[in-house]
Scaffold this motif. Structure first.
Motif, PDB file in Angstrom:
ATOM      1  N   GLY A  36       0.818  -1.200   0.000  1.00 21.70           N
ATOM      2  CA  GLY A  36       0.000   0.000   0.000  1.00 21.70           C
ATOM      3  C   GLY A  36       0.853   1.251   0.000  1.00 21.70           C
ATOM      4  O   GLY A  36       2.071   1.206  -0.054  1.00 21.70           O
ATOM      5  N   THR A  37       0.194   2.383   0.060  1.00 26.59           N
ATOM      6  CA  THR A  37       0.935   3.644   0.070  1.00 26.59           C
ATOM      7  C   THR A  37       1.553   3.876   1.444  1.00 26.59           C
ATOM      8  O   THR A  37       1.082   3.370   2.448  1.00 26.59           O
ATOM      9  CB  THR A  37       0.020   4.824  -0.291  1.00 26.59           C
ATOM     10  N   GLN A  38       2.625   4.657   1.442  1.00 21.55           N
ATOM     11  CA  GLN A  38       3.324   4.988   2.681  1.00 21.55           C
ATOM     12  C   GLN A  38       3.446   6.497   2.804  1.00 21.55           C
ATOM     13  O   GLN A  38       3.418   7.215   1.810  1.00 21.55           O
ATOM     14  CB  GLN A  38       4.740   4.413   2.681  1.00 21.55           C
ATOM     15  N   ILE A  39       3.605   6.948   4.027  1.00 24.78           N
ATOM     16  CA  ILE A  39       3.905   8.349   4.286  1.00 24.78           C
ATOM     17  C   ILE A  39       5.322   8.381   4.829  1.00 24.78           C
ATOM     18  O   ILE A  39       5.628   7.711   5.811  1.00 24.78           O
ATOM     19  CB  ILE A  39       2.917   8.969   5.289  1.00 24.78           C
ATOM     20  N   ARG A  40       6.189   9.146   4.171  1.00 26.01           N
ATOM     21  CA  ARG A  40       7.588   9.230   4.580  1.00 26.01           C
ATOM     22  C   ARG A  40       7.910  10.653   5.030  1.00 26.01           C
ATOM     23  O   ARG A  40       7.653  11.618   4.316  1.00 26.01           O
ATOM     24  CB  ARG A  40       8.513   8.846   3.425  1.00 26.01           C
ATOM     25  N   ILE A  41       8.500  10.737   6.216  1.00 23.32           N
ATOM     26  CA  ILE A  41       8.909  12.016   6.780  1.00 23.32           C
ATOM     27  C   ILE A  41      10.430  12.056   6.770  1.00 23.32           C
ATOM     28  O   ILE A  41      11.080  11.163   7.302  1.00 23.32           O
ATOM     29  CB  ILE A  41       8.382  12.192   8.218  1.00 23.32           C
ATOM     30  N   SER A  42      10.993  13.098   6.179  1.00 28.72           N
ATOM     31  CA  SER A  42      12.443  13.254   6.133  1.00 28.72           C
ATOM     32  C   SER A  42      12.939  13.848   7.448  1.00 28.72           C
ATOM     33  O   SER A  42      12.385  14.822   7.952  1.00 28.72           O
ATOM     34  CB  SER A  42      12.836  14.178   4.976  1.00 28.72           C
TER      35      SER A  42
ATOM     36  N   VAL B 124       6.295  18.158   6.624  1.00 26.12           N
ATOM     37  CA  VAL B 124       5.841  17.905   5.261  1.00 26.12           C
ATOM     38  C   VAL B 124       6.288  16.479   4.931  1.00 26.12           C
ATOM     39  O   VAL B 124       7.473  16.162   5.010  1.00 26.12           O
ATOM     40  CB  VAL B 124       6.445  18.912   4.264  1.00 26.12           C
ATOM     41  N   ALA B 125       5.345  15.620   4.619  1.00 23.22           N
ATOM     42  CA  ALA B 125       5.638  14.216   4.340  1.00 23.22           C
ATOM     43  C   ALA B 125       5.306  13.882   2.895  1.00 23.22           C
ATOM     44  O   ALA B 125       4.411  14.483   2.299  1.00 23.22           O
ATOM     45  CB  ALA B 125       4.822  13.318   5.268  1.00 23.22           C
ATOM     46  N   GLN B 126       6.025  12.920   2.345  1.00 21.74           N
ATOM     47  CA  GLN B 126       5.746  12.436   0.989  1.00 21.74           C
ATOM     48  C   GLN B 126       4.799  11.253   1.071  1.00 21.74           C
ATOM     49  O   GLN B 126       4.959  10.382   1.935  1.00 21.74           O
ATOM     50  CB  GLN B 126       7.027  11.978   0.299  1.00 21.74           C
TER      51      GLN B 126
ATOM     52  N   ASP C 127       5.635   1.278  -5.748  1.00 23.65           N
ATOM     53  CA  ASP C 127       6.781   1.256  -6.667  1.00 23.65           C
ATOM     54  C   ASP C 127       7.776   2.389  -6.404  1.00 23.65           C
ATOM     55  O   ASP C 127       8.738   2.567  -7.141  1.00 23.65           O
ATOM     56  CB  ASP C 127       6.309   1.292  -8.113  1.00 23.65           C
ATOM     57  N   GLY C 128       7.575   3.169  -5.355  1.00 23.51           N
ATOM     58  CA  GLY C 128       8.484   4.254  -5.012  1.00 23.51           C
ATOM     59  C   GLY C 128       8.133   5.599  -5.613  1.00 23.51           C
ATOM     60  O   GLY C 128       8.798   6.590  -5.352  1.00 23.51           O
ATOM     61  N   THR C 129       7.078   5.652  -6.413  1.00 26.36           N
ATOM     62  CA  THR C 129       6.649   6.903  -7.024  1.00 26.36           C
ATOM     63  C   THR C 129       6.038   7.823  -5.972  1.00 26.36           C
ATOM     64  O   THR C 129       5.183   7.405  -5.191  1.00 26.36           O
ATOM     65  CB  THR C 129       5.590   6.629  -8.116  1.00 26.36           C
ATOM     66  N   VAL C 130       6.496   9.070  -5.951  1.00 23.95           N
ATOM     67  CA  VAL C 130       5.924  10.046  -5.028  1.00 23.95           C
ATOM     68  C   VAL C 130       4.590  10.521  -5.606  1.00 23.95           C
ATOM     69  O   VAL C 130       4.538  11.079  -6.697  1.00 23.95           O
ATOM     70  CB  VAL C 130       6.882  11.239  -4.808  1.00 23.95           C
ATOM     71  N   LEU C 131       3.520  10.275  -4.870  1.00 21.37           N
ATOM     72  CA  LEU C 131       2.180  10.630  -5.327  1.00 21.37           C
ATOM     73  C   LEU C 131       1.805  12.050  -4.943  1.00 21.37           C
ATOM     74  O   LEU C 131       0.965  12.671  -5.585  1.00 21.37           O
ATOM     75  CB  LEU C 131       1.153   9.664  -4.733  1.00 21.37           C
ATOM     76  N   GLY C 132       2.424  12.554  -3.897  1.00 21.59           N
ATOM     77  CA  GLY C 132       2.124  13.907  -3.447  1.00 21.59           C
ATOM     78  C   GLY C 132       2.749  14.160  -2.099  1.00 21.59           C
ATOM     79  O   GLY C 132       3.572  13.386  -1.613  1.00 21.59           O
ATOM     80  N   ARG C 133       2.359  15.251  -1.497  1.00 21.99           N
ATOM     81  CA  ARG C 133       2.860  15.642  -0.183  1.00 21.99           C
ATOM     82  C   ARG C 133       1.675  15.984   0.707  1.00 21.99           C
ATOM     83  O   ARG C 133       0.623  16.392   0.231  1.00 21.99           O
ATOM     84  CB  ARG C 133       3.795  16.840  -0.296  1.00 21.99           C
TER      85      ARG C 133
END
Length: 69
Positions: A2-8, A26-28, A33-39
């Motif tokens: 599924g989709t993930q939320i990544r925080i730098s 601000v999270a991605q 597949d590693g594609t950034v869908l948005g923030r």
């Protein structure tokens, strides 16, 4: 997965409008597949309080990731 939320960890944080702590990030939003869908904006303090089970903990003046002086 599924989709993930990544925080730098390198990006800064902002004060949250809800809890007031400087834990808004601000999270991605990332696809399988590693594609950034948005923030999106994510407050790590508010998110922790949403997922707590049992009786509510006593809130301190410091966010969970900081130690009171």
């Amino acid at each position: 997965m599924g989709t993930q939320i990544r925080i730098s960890r390198e990006d800064g944080s902002l004060p949250c409008e809800v809890c007031g702590f400087p834990t808004m990030h601000v999270a991605q939003v990332v696809a399988d597949d590693g594609t950034v869908l948005g923030r999106t904006l994510v407050c790590t303090t508010c998110q922790r309080s949403k997922h707590r089970s049992g009786p509510a903990a006593v809130e301190s003046d410091a966010p969970p990731d900081e130690v009171p002086a």
